[in-house]
Design a protein around this motif. Structure first.
Motif, PDB file in Angstrom:
ATOM      1  N   TYR A   1       2.393   1.620  -3.434  1.00 48.27           N
ATOM      2  CA  TYR A   1       1.312   2.045  -4.340  1.00 48.27           C
ATOM      3  C   TYR A   1       1.062   3.544  -4.203  1.00 48.27           C
ATOM      4  O   TYR A   1       0.941   4.269  -5.196  1.00 48.27           O
ATOM      5  N   GLN A   2       0.984   4.013  -2.957  1.00 50.74           N
ATOM      6  CA  GLN A   2       0.726   5.434  -2.707  1.00 50.74           C
ATOM      7  C   GLN A   2       1.862   6.298  -3.234  1.00 50.74           C
ATOM      8  O   GLN A   2       1.639   7.382  -3.788  1.00 50.74           O
TER       9      GLN A   2
ATOM     10  N   TRP B   1       1.441   6.034  -7.309  1.00 49.34           N
ATOM     11  CA  TRP B   1       0.198   6.510  -7.916  1.00 49.34           C
ATOM     12  C   TRP B   1      -0.478   7.636  -7.150  1.00 49.34           C
ATOM     13  O   TRP B   1      -1.352   8.325  -7.694  1.00 49.34           O
ATOM     14  N   GLY B   2      -0.107   7.821  -5.880  1.00 48.70           N
ATOM     15  CA  GLY B   2      -0.704   8.900  -5.093  1.00 48.70           C
ATOM     16  C   GLY B   2      -0.107  10.243  -5.469  1.00 48.70           C
ATOM     17  O   GLY B   2       0.874  10.329  -6.214  1.00 48.70           O
TER      18      GLY B   2
ATOM     19  N   SER C   1       1.222  12.804  -9.489  1.00 47.97           N
ATOM     20  CA  SER C   1       1.831  11.574  -8.978  1.00 47.97           C
ATOM     21  C   SER C   1       3.213  11.390  -9.588  1.00 47.97           C
ATOM     22  O   SER C   1       3.561  12.037 -10.584  1.00 47.97           O
TER      23      SER C   1
ATOM     24  N   ASP D   1      -3.616  -3.951  -5.854  1.00 44.70           N
ATOM     25  CA  ASP D   1      -2.586  -2.929  -5.652  1.00 44.70           C
ATOM     26  C   ASP D   1      -1.223  -3.456  -6.095  1.00 44.70           C
ATOM     27  O   ASP D   1      -0.399  -2.699  -6.622  1.00 44.70           O
TER      28      ASP D   1
ATOM     29  N   SER E   1       0.833  -1.216   0.000  1.00 48.33           N
ATOM     30  CA  SER E   1       0.000   0.000   0.000  1.00 48.33           C
ATOM     31  C   SER E   1       0.864   1.261   0.000  1.00 48.33           C
ATOM     32  O   SER E   1       0.545   2.242  -0.675  1.00 48.33           O
TER      33      SER E   1
END
Length: 465
Positions: free
Chosen positions: A12-13, A16-17, A33, A426, A9
């Motif tokens: 992923y953040q 893509w965050g 991002s 994810d 997570s």
């Protein structure tokens, strides 16, 4: 286990965050991002360096789609390589992803999706041409193989075939992780759509999907033959159905385009602070759908038997156009020709099936379920074609490693059909994000080779050769 999920997570953040936000008039922001920060400037750089290749050489791209393959009968043609890459590009992102982009960013997101495709086409040309320049004979399947793992290896270890490059290994592993994650997402989406349309329990759809996939992917050279038939049929049916709906609702078309352009640049969106949402949803969806820069499509481009490397690059640039400008726009038109009140409060597949039910009654729900099956099934077959070269780079040329990876993907396909595990989804996004970082880091310094190939090709064309 919790530690692994937390780690996935967090990565992923990071990928893509929103890395940071740009303030906009009206109090809004445009969240940027890491991947958007990499892909957009890279795409713009290649667009200028190729002298606006997507526009300038578009007629040449069309001409190449009907060119015959080379003399090597065991290799695939440039068109077949395009079909394979289209099979993986044209998937759930063209349906659910576009719906999500419009739901979050409004009609204006469609315009920015188109812009990202034009930018991404040049990136697709560079990476596909590099894959052709550094391809190798494939002793297991015949023909050729290659992709980012191979040109990354050539960049870091020129002339050294035995010792593997760490970055190339990381790219290949990221690809295999990504494609396993995607396998689960594919089956879950298909079983959900079939349950909505036909009330079929997920277990039956899952077993049928896995059995059919196994028959194809476990045979030596069935993949290309199946996709040769499947991809033109599925893309053609979806396109023709959209044309029918556009003609049926022709009176609404001017207002739809006015809405797209008005919301793409609209003062109302800027003042309301929503411009960043419109822009970023369109850009992110375009980049994620066409995969330009991620390093996936070059695995197909390397296998093409073409008379000049630039031809494979031009074909893959056309693939980005086909995916985003044509197929994604089909979904956008279906959505925007539907009254807003009809789909109020809905999202994802439910929203799209409801929109199609408005246009075509119960047949529309069934049509979308069948199209999703074809899109998803072809994606699964296509990603296992991509996996061939990456498995070979990591584990050498042997049938055991090739077969074990296919079995792992089939297991993931089965699991995904029965339950949705968010962290695995994810994981797929993390895989494609890491692939993009490793790929972009190398194609920027290596782009001189692809640009030289383009210059040579254009010179030969001018002299009628």
């Amino acid at each position: 286990m919790n530690l692994i999920v937390t780690l996935i997570s967090a990565i992923y953040q990071l990928l893509w965050g929103d890395l940071f936000a740009i303030p906009l008039p009206g109090g809004g922001t445009a969240g940027i991002s890491l991947l958007v920060l990499l892909l957009i400037p890279t795409g713009l750089f290649f667009t200028f360096r190729t002298r606006f290749l997507p526009v300038r050489l578009f007629p040449e791209m069309l001409r190449l789609t009907v060119e015959k393959r080379g003399a090597d009968g065991s290799a695939i043609s440039g068109l077949q390589a395009l079909i394979i890459s289209t099979a993986t590009r044209v998937g759930m992102g063209n349906l659910i992803g576009v719906v999500a982009a419009i739901s979050a960013g409004g009609a204006g997101a469609v315009f920015w999706m188109w812009i990202s495709a034009l930018i991404g086409s040049s990136t697709a040309f560079i990476e596909a041409t590099l894959a052709q320049l550094h391809k190798e004979p494939d002793p297991l399947y015949g023909g050729y193989r290659g992709g980012p793992a191979y040109y990354i290896h050539a960049f870091f270890r020129p002339g050294q075939n035995s010792r593997r490059s760490v970055i190339a290994v990381l790219f290949a592993l990221s690809g295999l992780i990504c494609w396993c994650g995607i396998s689960q997402v594919i089956s879950n989406s298909v079983t959900s759509a079939f349950e909505n349309a036909f009330h079929i329990p997920p277990i039956y759809t899952t077993v049928a999907l896995v059995a059919l996939s196994a028959v194809i992917v476990l045979r030596k050279n069935a993949t290309v033959k199946v996709l040769d038939i499947l991809v033109p049929i599925m893309a053609g049916c979806y396109f023709l159905m959209t044309v029918f709906l556009i003609v049926k609702n022709a009176a609404l078309l001017p207002s739809v385009f006015r809405q797209i352009f008005a919301e793409a640049f609209g003062i109302r969106q800027v003042v309301a602070g929503g411009f960043g949402t419109v822009l970023m949803n369109g850009v992110k969806r375009g980049l994620f759908s066409n995969e330009a820069g991620s390093g996936s499509a070059p695995c197909a481009a390397a296998a093409a038997d073409v008379s000049h490397p630039a031809k494979a690059g031009l074909m893959q640039a056309f693939g980005v156009f086909l995916d985003t400008i044509v197929i994604c726009s089909c979904t956008a038109m279906i959505m925007l020709l539907t009254p807003e009140g009809t789909t109020q409060g809905l999202g994802g597949m439910d929203l799209l099936q409801t929109a199609m039910e408005y246009h075509l009654g119960s047949f529309g729900v069934i049509f979308i379920a069948l199209i999703l099956l074809l899109f998803s099934f072809s994606t699964f077959i296509g990603i296992l074609f991509y996996a061939r070269s990456n498995v070979a780079y990591l584990f050498g040329d042997n049938w055991l490693s090739q077969t074990l990876y296919k079995l792992l993907a089939l297991v993931m396909l089965f699991i995904g059909g029965l339950a949705a595990y968010t962290f695995v989804w994810d994981l797929g996004d993390v895989g494609i994000g890491l692939m993009t970082i490793f790929n972009i880091a190398v194609i920027l310094p290596m782009s001189r080779e692809a640009l030289a190939s383009l210059k040579e090709y254009e010179g030969l064309r001018r002299h009628g050769r």
